[in-house]
Motif scaffolding. Structure first.
Motif, PDB file in Angstrom:
ATOM      1  N   ASN A 106       0.825  -1.211   0.000  1.00  0.00           N
ATOM      2  CA  ASN A 106       0.000   0.000   0.000  1.00  0.00           C
ATOM      3  C   ASN A 106       0.855   1.255   0.000  1.00  0.00           C
ATOM      4  OD1 ASN A 106      -2.082  -1.793   0.190  1.00  0.00           O
ATOM      5  ND2 ASN A 106      -2.466  -1.445   2.352  1.00  0.00           N
ATOM      6  N   VAL A 107       1.910   1.250   0.772  1.00  0.00           N
ATOM      7  CA  VAL A 107       2.788   2.416   0.855  1.00  0.00           C
ATOM      8  C   VAL A 107       3.505   2.623  -0.473  1.00  0.00           C
ATOM      9  CG1 VAL A 107       4.795   3.382   2.035  1.00  0.00           C
ATOM     10  CG2 VAL A 107       3.062   2.158   3.326  1.00  0.00           C
ATOM     11  N   ILE A 108       3.974   1.537  -1.055  1.00  0.00           N
ATOM     12  CA  ILE A 108       4.674   1.644  -2.335  1.00  0.00           C
ATOM     13  C   ILE A 108       3.726   2.128  -3.426  1.00  0.00           C
ATOM     14  CG2 ILE A 108       5.842   0.309  -4.136  1.00  0.00           C
ATOM     15  CD1 ILE A 108       7.013  -1.402  -1.858  1.00  0.00           C
ATOM     16  N   ASP A 109       2.524   1.564  -3.466  1.00  0.00           N
ATOM     17  CA  ASP A 109       1.537   1.994  -4.462  1.00  0.00           C
ATOM     18  C   ASP A 109       1.242   3.482  -4.335  1.00  0.00           C
ATOM     19  OD1 ASP A 109       1.371  -0.602  -5.341  1.00  0.00           O
ATOM     20  OD2 ASP A 109      -0.522  -1.036  -4.321  1.00  0.00           O
ATOM     21  N   LEU A 110       1.043   3.939  -3.118  1.00  0.00           N
ATOM     22  CA  LEU A 110       0.728   5.343  -2.891  1.00  0.00           C
ATOM     23  C   LEU A 110       1.891   6.251  -3.276  1.00  0.00           C
ATOM     24  CD1 LEU A 110      -1.232   7.446  -1.855  1.00  0.00           C
ATOM     25  CD2 LEU A 110      -0.321   7.085   0.436  1.00  0.00           C
ATOM     26  N   ALA A 111       3.099   5.889  -2.891  1.00  0.00           N
ATOM     27  CA  ALA A 111       4.271   6.713  -3.211  1.00  0.00           C
ATOM     28  C   ALA A 111       4.487   6.794  -4.716  1.00  0.00           C
ATOM     29  CB  ALA A 111       5.508   6.147  -2.520  1.00  0.00           C
ATOM     30  N   VAL A 112       4.365   5.675  -5.382  1.00  0.00           N
ATOM     31  CA  VAL A 112       4.547   5.654  -6.835  1.00  0.00           C
ATOM     32  C   VAL A 112       3.467   6.486  -7.521  1.00  0.00           C
ATOM     33  CG1 VAL A 112       4.374   4.127  -8.846  1.00  0.00           C
ATOM     34  CG2 VAL A 112       5.804   3.500  -6.924  1.00  0.00           C
ATOM     35  N   GLY A 157       2.242  10.540 -10.804  1.00  0.00           N
ATOM     36  CA  GLY A 157       1.118  11.433 -11.087  1.00  0.00           C
ATOM     37  C   GLY A 157       1.574  12.872 -11.232  1.00  0.00           C
ATOM     38  N   GLY A 158       2.445  13.310 -10.358  1.00  0.00           N
ATOM     39  CA  GLY A 158       2.959  14.676 -10.453  1.00  0.00           C
ATOM     40  C   GLY A 158       3.776  14.909 -11.710  1.00  0.00           C
ATOM     41  N   ALA A 159       4.602  13.941 -12.059  1.00  0.00           N
ATOM     42  CA  ALA A 159       5.433  14.092 -13.258  1.00  0.00           C
ATOM     43  C   ALA A 159       4.617  13.980 -14.536  1.00  0.00           C
ATOM     44  CB  ALA A 159       6.535  13.037 -13.250  1.00  0.00           C
ATOM     45  N   PHE A 160       3.702  13.057 -14.551  1.00  0.00           N
ATOM     46  CA  PHE A 160       2.927  12.827 -15.767  1.00  0.00           C
ATOM     47  C   PHE A 160       1.885  13.915 -16.001  1.00  0.00           C
ATOM     48  CE2 PHE A 160      -0.198  10.445 -18.360  1.00  0.00           C
ATOM     49  CZ  PHE A 160       0.648  10.136 -19.411  1.00  0.00           C
ATOM     50  N   TYR A 206      -1.920   2.876 -13.275  1.00  0.00           N
ATOM     51  CA  TYR A 206      -2.459   1.519 -13.190  1.00  0.00           C
ATOM     52  C   TYR A 206      -1.634   0.541 -14.024  1.00  0.00           C
ATOM     53  CZ  TYR A 206      -5.562  -2.453 -13.559  1.00  0.00           C
ATOM     54  OH  TYR A 206      -6.072  -3.727 -13.550  1.00  0.00           O
ATOM     55  N   LEU A 207      -1.395   0.901 -15.292  1.00  0.00           N
ATOM     56  CA  LEU A 207      -0.707  -0.022 -16.201  1.00  0.00           C
ATOM     57  C   LEU A 207       0.766  -0.209 -15.869  1.00  0.00           C
ATOM     58  CD1 LEU A 207      -2.307   0.998 -19.600  1.00  0.00           C
ATOM     59  CD2 LEU A 207      -2.821  -0.994 -18.206  1.00  0.00           C
ATOM     60  N   VAL A 208       1.421   0.857 -15.439  1.00  0.00           N
ATOM     61  CA  VAL A 208       2.859   0.786 -15.225  1.00  0.00           C
ATOM     62  C   VAL A 208       3.219   0.289 -13.825  1.00  0.00           C
ATOM     63  CG1 VAL A 208       4.981   2.167 -15.137  1.00  0.00           C
ATOM     64  CG2 VAL A 208       3.319   2.547 -16.953  1.00  0.00           C
ATOM     65  N   PHE A 209       2.376   0.557 -12.840  1.00  0.00           N
ATOM     66  CA  PHE A 209       2.769   0.217 -11.479  1.00  0.00           C
ATOM     67  C   PHE A 209       1.833  -0.746 -10.763  1.00  0.00           C
ATOM     68  CE2 PHE A 209       4.816   4.195 -12.447  1.00  0.00           C
ATOM     69  CZ  PHE A 209       6.126   3.879 -12.132  1.00  0.00           C
TER      70      PHE A 209
END
Length: 152
Positions: free
Chosen positions: A13-19, A24-27, A89-92
């Motif tokens: 959960n932590v990894i999903d949220l951080a990624v 999201g910010g970069a994209f 979703y697709l990448v991570f």
């Protein structure tokens, strides 16, 4: 203490949220640039920008002034959100879920899908329950496969 922290980080959960936050910010910058340079000009073909630069339908207000509903901003936000969500979703998320499945398979944790009984098995269970209650149904009569004879 270090093992507990490692378990917390690897929970997923932590990894999903951080990624999601980082990507999201970069994209978002890329999506905003695409929307600003492609989608907004397409909307401008149908609506004239107001003095504020807002693009969308313009209506005359109750006091005689013009009011513009900025559809360009709304579409930019919707497209940005959908694009970022799809990429994250697709990448991570998909690879992380596959990794979790592999880890569970290695650990010997195999989730079996609950096998639902067939219709015939359910009917047998119903029949057995009715017999236990003492209210057996009347025996079914067999129908003839011959066509009915014409009545005169």
């Amino acid at each position: 203490m270090i093992q507990g922290f490692k378990d917390f980080i690897m929970r997923g959960n932590v990894i999903d949220l951080a990624v999601a936050v980082v990507i999201g910010g970069a994209f978002t910058a890329i999506v905003t640039a695409i929307v600003d340079s492609v989608i907004t000009p397409l909307i401008a073909l149908f609506y004239k920008p107001s003095e504020n630069g807002d693009i969308g339908p313009t209506f005359r207000g109750l006091h005689g002034d013009e009011v513009t509903f900025p559809l360009g901003n709304l579409l930019t936000a919707i497209i940005s959100f959908l694009a970022v969500a799809l990429v994250v979703y697709l990448v991570f998320v998909v690879p992380m879920n596959k990794w979790k499945e592999r880890q569970a398979a290695k650990a010997g944790v195999v989730e079996e899908e609950a096998k639902l009984p067939t219709e015939a098995e359910l009917l047998v269970q119903i029949r057995d329950l009715l017999e236990k209650q003492g209210s057996t149904p009347a025996p079914a009569t067999r129908r003839s496969t011959e066509p009915p004879s014409p009545s005169i």
